[in-house]
Scaffold this motif. Sequence first.
Motif, PDB file in Angstrom:
ATOM      1  N   SER A 374      -4.624  -5.866   6.320  1.00  0.00           N
ATOM      2  CA  SER A 374      -5.394  -4.625   6.422  1.00  0.00           C
ATOM      3  C   SER A 374      -4.789  -3.678   7.454  1.00  0.00           C
ATOM      4  O   SER A 374      -4.957  -2.458   7.353  1.00  0.00           O
ATOM      5  N   SER A 391      -1.800  -3.329   2.346  1.00  0.00           N
ATOM      6  CA  SER A 391      -2.994  -3.000   3.112  1.00  0.00           C
ATOM      7  C   SER A 391      -4.205  -2.822   2.199  1.00  0.00           C
ATOM      8  O   SER A 391      -5.299  -3.300   2.511  1.00  0.00           O
ATOM      9  N   ASP A 392      -4.028  -2.146   1.061  1.00  0.00           N
ATOM     10  CA  ASP A 392      -5.138  -1.903   0.145  1.00  0.00           C
ATOM     11  C   ASP A 392      -5.658  -3.197  -0.477  1.00  0.00           C
ATOM     12  O   ASP A 392      -6.862  -3.369  -0.661  1.00  0.00           O
ATOM     13  N   GLY A 394      -5.267  -6.296   0.727  1.00  0.00           N
ATOM     14  CA  GLY A 394      -5.262  -7.393   1.688  1.00  0.00           C
ATOM     15  C   GLY A 394      -6.299  -8.467   1.404  1.00  0.00           C
ATOM     16  O   GLY A 394      -5.963  -9.657   1.308  1.00  0.00           O
TER      17      GLY A 394
END
Length: 455
Positions: A374, A391-392, A394
């Motif tokens: 994240s 990140s999206d 995670g």
Amino acid sequence: MKLLRQALIEGSYLLDLDARNIRSIFHQTLDHVVKRGLLPAERRLEVENALLAREDAAASAIGRAVAIPHVYLDFFTEPVIVFVRLDRPLNLGAPDGIPTRFLFVLLGPTGRAAEHLDTLTQVARLMSDDEFRYDARVAESHHELLAALDRFAARMAPPLAVERAPSEALSHTGRLFGGLLKDVRRRLPHYAADFRDGLHRKSISSTLFLFFACLAPAVTFGGIMAELTDNHIGVVEMIVASAGCGVVYALVAGQPLIILGGTGPLLIFTVILFNLCEDMSLPFLETRACVGLWTGLLLLVLAATDASCLMRFFTRFTDEIFAALISIIFVFAAVHAIGEIFVDVYAEETTSHDKALVPLILAIGTFYIAMVLSRFRRSRYLLPYMREFLSDFGPAIALAVMTLVALWFKDVDLTVLPVPDSIRPTIDRPWLINPFSLPGWVWLASLAPAVLVTV
């Protein structure tokens, strides 16, 4: 900050400078200053030696990939600042050990210590901002650097104490269903576009992200509810309810970005209602349906009377407190579940301790991977679109990875969620129930808990 802005406007910057040591950096930077007419050519070597001597005395790297070399000599009449971004980071002795990527070379006259100190402070404050460092790293021109500087200034500016008029969308109409009709008229021109835009290829990642964002709490809360309600409401019920209600709400409510699903307070309420029904020998699902019907009626009354206009009196503090409550419930439920596994395992002397250790490893691994990914958006590794993807997704990646790890421990008897093989209720019962089979006093008494659910 004005000095840096003016320097960028006038071209006092070097982007992706190819240098392999501090001497090369100073040499190329001072050549740039000479070409701009800010330093006499015969003085260039003197300034370079002064910068190197200052660097030998104490490293100018302050950390966070930033260095601020500075020297002040008598022949300067005005301060000069040059922003330098290196093509490859160099180890210049920063206290945090991070190689230096950005340099602010400060030159100026002696006797103006206060002004120089103020410039050093502003540069240090600027480069302590993670967003600006990211913008500075990806900027391709001084125009993008100036835009990043403006965004930083906007973030740091104190909020204006201006009394704002309430939004027209939150104004009281005084008519029955007046606000609802205004919402329909406001959203109707964009209704078709909501579907067209959702079919765009760039929406695929958002759709997948939202799918897991809806699925994860449904599975989590469904598993907890199954345990606390004797499997009357489980994972399948939560998934079916979230999917069905979500689709219907998106189609007819004019709010396609609203995500419906179980929450922590609703979980607590359902468990309390279940225990109450057990104590009073009442059928739980029928009573829960009765409470739900009352809740729907109360929400309809609120919509008819424009009660949503009261939302303008709430602040972000209310939202943060609610979010904190949900987070605490999630954390407590997870820790409590792992604790119960340890208690059950150690109560059975013949049971292998692996049955408790493996769930602990899976829980810690899921948390660690999800948290690291994240925050990967601001990392220096991989390409930008790769960082955005990790990140999206995670949480989804963390769940998938640790599920594979769990499958690897074939010899360990792990407790799994009670999920049927097909789309059917968790326990053997029909999908439809008859709430009208309840006594009349239960219908009236259900109004009190329905008020809590409505709130």
